[in-house]
Scaffold this motif. Structure first.
Motif, PDB file in Angstrom:
ATOM      1  N   SER A 127      12.989  42.536  87.613  1.00 58.69           N
ATOM      2  CA  SER A 127      14.352  42.441  87.096  1.00 58.69           C
ATOM      3  C   SER A 127      14.678  40.979  86.844  1.00 58.69           C
ATOM      4  N   ASN A 128      15.615  40.740  85.937  1.00 59.31           N
ATOM      5  CA  ASN A 128      16.054  39.368  85.697  1.00 59.31           C
ATOM      6  C   ASN A 128      16.574  38.763  86.999  1.00 59.31           C
ATOM      7  N   GLY A 129      16.129  37.547  87.261  1.00 54.63           N
ATOM      8  CA  GLY A 129      16.548  36.864  88.477  1.00 54.63           C
ATOM      9  C   GLY A 129      15.559  37.002  89.623  1.00 54.63           C
ATOM     10  N   ASP A 130      14.576  37.902  89.496  1.00 52.75           N
ATOM     11  CA  ASP A 130      13.576  38.023  90.548  1.00 52.75           C
ATOM     12  C   ASP A 130      12.784  36.724  90.668  1.00 52.75           C
ATOM     13  N   LYS A 131      12.402  36.406  91.888  1.00 58.20           N
ATOM     14  CA  LYS A 131      11.581  35.229  92.142  1.00 58.20           C
ATOM     15  C   LYS A 131      10.130  35.667  92.297  1.00 58.20           C
ATOM     16  N   ILE A 132       9.264  35.133  91.467  1.00 55.34           N
ATOM     17  CA  ILE A 132       7.846  35.436  91.583  1.00 55.34           C
ATOM     18  C   ILE A 132       7.081  34.128  91.686  1.00 55.34           C
ATOM     19  N   LYS A 133       5.837  34.218  92.057  1.00 54.32           N
ATOM     20  CA  LYS A 133       5.037  33.002  92.260  1.00 54.32           C
ATOM     21  C   LYS A 133       3.634  33.217  91.725  1.00 54.32           C
ATOM     22  N   TYR A 134       3.141  32.205  91.026  1.00 54.63           N
ATOM     23  CA  TYR A 134       1.737  32.198  90.628  1.00 54.63           C
ATOM     24  C   TYR A 134       0.968  31.436  91.690  1.00 54.63           C
ATOM     25  N   VAL A 135      -0.008  32.100  92.272  1.00 55.14           N
ATOM     26  CA  VAL A 135      -0.766  31.534  93.382  1.00 55.14           C
ATOM     27  C   VAL A 135      -2.187  31.231  92.918  1.00 55.14           C
TER      28      VAL A 135
END
Length: 605
Positions: free
Chosen positions: A214-222
């Motif tokens: 969803s818009n606003g979700d925090k994700i991370k590229y590891v």
């Protein structure tokens, strides 16, 4: 004339000293006070030489940017420019005086200064070459974050993200710059270049969440970098950090509650409960969707189970195309409830549950009673409760070993022998996995039980005419010690024991006696007094004819050579062993017995 700088004698009209290279100031030869033609020509030549040296001095100044020594040479060039300007003055000067020649000491100092200046010039050149070499040998640094772009697309709440590595730019930047550390590493590589070797073999990474966004979700590229492999194979320094990203730009679509028509039930008994999912939606294609649980079985009340749509991507696109809307969520968490739990104490066993087990155990004992037994009596002794230990890993949650004391009478006729006695034993039925329903009531599944298969054999020692001992088979145990050994003690490593037993309740003690009739074991008990008729003998079987002959011999104490026959007749009170000599025994027959023997042998095959 003489050089004013070094003092050596040099030819007239020479512009530079042949020894030290210094410019020579000449005195004009005109006596009129004006410039002579020679002086003017000489001055012009000097001026031209100085101007050329001045131009060279500008080049030395540019070279001086590479080192301090070149700057000094540039300053000398400036001096030469000034000297060139002086040459111009010589063109216009009416009087030029000749300098004095320099001494040998002055010439030596000048020569020494020139050698030092040459050495310094060489050092400056070498330093410049070393700097260039260091620049060429410097290990390149790759900032991996410069090449990663995170892209999001799809609809809000079911959006997707992907991380894209710009390989084309990476190869443009480093295809020719990255090198292997050794020829062996290069030979062992399956890739065409060090850059490809680095990217394909050692550089990996992933997003911690890439779907249902969803818009606003925090994700991370590891990043997942094999730094040891890079260090071993390649001349490169890597610079990278995990990348935090906030999802944005996902389109909004109309949503509906997917789980409003999904029925989720929990059935069975804890901790072995299981989930049942029913899709009651009537909207196409939702009514054909399948749902799965992250933990479908092995459940207890209070556990959390996540139900999710199986195979999301294509189905969501189809739903959006058909209905113009999408589910608001694709998975939902449910709390397990309604499962029955298992009995772990005697207080949880209700009177009704106990009665159910008693009836089943008694019924099993009745079914196992041997047909020879008479007047069976069944007395309830009690039960052993085995409750699973915490973390025991037992195959069942509990056992209830139900015990009955069984007493029987025996009155058995074996040919002419009669066995009379009593026999008692313990009958056992084991029930498994007693549970408690939502109301706390004990639930017994009578089908989840088994009675004992332990075999007991009663030997009456009564023999039939073939001298076989008559035996009776029971199913059970002779003592409570035996019951506990086989049904309790073997399981105590995984179960806790609770005894609810009345050891005073016991079966009847086992007893038995053999008795025989005076005529017991005889086919023709009156063959010593009554003549047999041919009709009587014709109706006898061959075995009966042989038995009738044998019993006439036995009546007179004949000792049979066949052991089984001998043991058979020994059980009868009328038999007294006398002799194994057949002729001797025949001499004891009376006339009736002799006639009967002859008739019987006539019809014997």
């Amino acid at each position: 004339m003489f050089c004013e700088k070094c003092g050596n004698s040099i030819p007239d009209n020479q512009m530079f000293c042949s020894y030290c290279g210094a410019p020579v100031k000449l005195t004009p030869t005109s006596s009129t006070g004006g410039q002579s033609e020679d002086a003017t020509q000489w001055g012009g030549q000097v001026n031209q030489q100085y101007q050329q040296m001045g131009a060279q001095s500008q080049q030395y100044q540019q070279m001086g940017m590479q080192g301090q020594q070149y700057q000094q040479m540039g300053m000398q060039g400036q001096q030469y420019q000034q000297m060139g300007m002086q040459g111009q003055q010589y063109q216009h000067s009416p009087n030029v005086k000749q300098k004095k020649e320099k001494t040998a000491e002055q010439r030596a100092k000048k020569k020494k200064r020139l050698i030092i200046a040459g050495i310094l010039s060489i050092l400056v050149v070498l330093a410049g070459a070393a700097v260039l070499l260091l620049l060429l040998l410097r290990t390149p640094t790759v900032n991996l974050n410069d090449y990663i772009t995170i892209e999001c697309d799809g609809y809000n709440s079911i959006g997707k993200a992907q991380a894209v590595f710009d390989e084309e730019q990476f190869y443009d930047d480093f295809e020719d710059k990255l090198k292997f550390k050794s020829g062996k590493a290069e030979q062992n590589s399956e890739y065409t270049s060090a850059a490809e070797h680095l990217l394909e073999k050692y550089i990996k990474g992933s997003l911690d969440k890439s779907e249902n966004l969803s818009n606003g979700d925090k994700i991370k590229y590891v990043w997942d970098i094999d730094t040891e492999g890079v260090e071993a194979d390649l001349k490169v320094e890597l610079d990278f950090d995990d990348i935090d990203y906030t999802v944005e730009g996902l389109e909004e679509a109309e949503t509906f509650d997917l789980f409003s028509n999904i029925e989720v039930r929990f059935e069975g008994s804890a901790p072995n409960g299981y989930v049942v999912i029913e899709n009651n939606n009537d909207m196409y294609p939702v009514n054909y969707w399948n749902f799965v649980a992250d933990k479908p079985d092995g459940l207890s009340n209070g556990d959390k189970v996540v139900i999710s749509l199986e195979g999301e991507e294509d189905q969501i696109d189809e739903c959006l195309a058909e209905n113009g809307k999408i589910p608001d969520v694709l998975s939902k968490e449910f709390e397990v409830s309604g499962l029955s739990t298992f009995v772990s104490s005697k207080d949880q066993i209700s009177a009704d549950a106990l009665s159910t087990m008693q009836n089943k155990a008694k019924q099993n004992a009745e079914n196992d009673i041997p047909y020879e037994a008479e007047n069976p009596k069944y007395d309830y002794v009690g039960y052993y409760l085995l409750a699973e230990k915490a973390g025991g890993g037992a195959p069942d949650r509990n056992h209830v070993v139900m015990v009955y004391a069984v007493s029987t009478d025996l009155d058995i006729v074996v040919d002419e022998a009669n066995y009379v006695g009593k026999y008692g034993y313990y009958a056992v039925t084991t029930f498994y996995n007693l549970s408690l329903d939502d109301s706390g009531n004990c639930v017994v599944d009578a089908s989840d039980s088994e009675d004992t298969y332990n075999e007991l054999t009663l030997n009456t020692h009564a023999r039939d005419k073939w001298n076989s001992e008559y035996k009776i088979t029971y199913w059970g145990y002779e003592s409570l010690t035996d019951v506990k050994r086989d049904n309790v003690d073997n399981y105590l490593s995984q179960y806790d024991l609770i005894e609810v037993m009345d050891s005073s309740v016991k079966p009847v003690a086992s007893t038995g006696d053999i008795s025989t009739n005076i005529d017991g074991g005889m086919v023709a008990p009156d063959s010593d007094t009554d003549y047999l008729t041919e009709d009587q003998v014709k109706n006898m079987s061959q075995d009966e004819i042989q038995d009738a002959i044998n019993e006439i011999y036995a009546r007179h104490g004949y000792i049979f050579q066949t052991e089984s026959l001998q043991r058979y007749y020994e059980q009868f009170s009328w038999y007294t062993p006398y002799s194994g000599d057949q002729e001797k025994v025949k001499n004891l027959f009376n006339s009736v017995e002799t006639a009967n023997i002859m008739l019987l042998e006539k019809y014997r095959d």
